[in-house]
Scaffold this active site. Structure first.
Site: not given
Length: 142
Positions: A51, A53, A57, A64, A99
Site C-alpha cells: 500500500n 498512502e 486519503y 493488491e 481490490c
C-alpha cells in the site's frame, strides 16, 4: 483445498514470503497499517505490491492494486493466485471491496491466500470473496 495448478507447497511458501516482504515496504505514515500482496501469474512469475498512502486519503493505493498494476505493466494478464497480508495477528484479513473488484477484472477463479504476519495462511477464492460480482463477461468480454 482449492485447486491451483501453479501452487505447489514450495510456490505457496514463496508467494506468502514475498507478500510479507512487500508489506515491509509499505508507505503508510497516516494509517500505520502496512499491507503486502504477491500475485502469481499463469506463467509462474511473482509480482509484489504494497500500500502507498497519500495525504489526500482518496489517492491511496492498496497493495493488491499496486501488485496488479505492476503485473500489467510487466505484461502479465492471467493470474492463478494472490497472497495478502497485514499486521493483524489474531485473524485473517481479506482485500477491500475495491481490490476484489479490480482483481475480478482478471478472472474469478484466483486462489487467495489470506496471510498472518507469522506466515500462516487461509486459502479461499476470489469468487468466494466477491460472489455475484460484476465482471467483463457482463460487458460481453470473455
Amino acid at each position: 483445498m482449492l485447486f491451483c495448478q501453479m501452487c505447489s507447497e514450495d510456490k505457496v511458501k514463496e508467494l506468502v514470503s514475498k507478500c510479507l516482504q512487500a508489506r515491509d515496504m509499505a508507505y503508510c505514515p497516516y494509517s500505520r497499517f502496512p499491507v503486502g500482496a504477491a500475485i502469481l501469474s499463469a506463467d509462474g512469475a511473482i509480482i509484489t505490491g504494497c500500500n502507498v498512502e497519500n495525504a489526500s486519503y482518496g489517492l491511496t493505493v492498496c497493495a493488491e492494486r499496486t501488485a496488479i498494476q505492476r503485473a500489467v505493466v510487466e505484461g502479465h494478464r492471467q493470474f492463478t493466485a494472490i497472497a495478502v497480508t497485514c499486521d493483524i495477528k489474531d485473524r485473517f484479513v481479506g482485500p477491500c471491496g475495491a481490490c476484489r473488484q479490480v482483481l475480478m477484472e482478471f478472472g474469478s477463479e484466483w486462489v487467495v491466500y489470506l496471510t498472518k504476519p507469522d506466515g500462516s495462511y487461509k486459502e479461499t477464492s476470489l469468487s468466494d470473496l466477491l460472489p455475484l460480482a460484476f465482471s467483463p463477461e457482463h460487458l460481453g468480454k470473455n
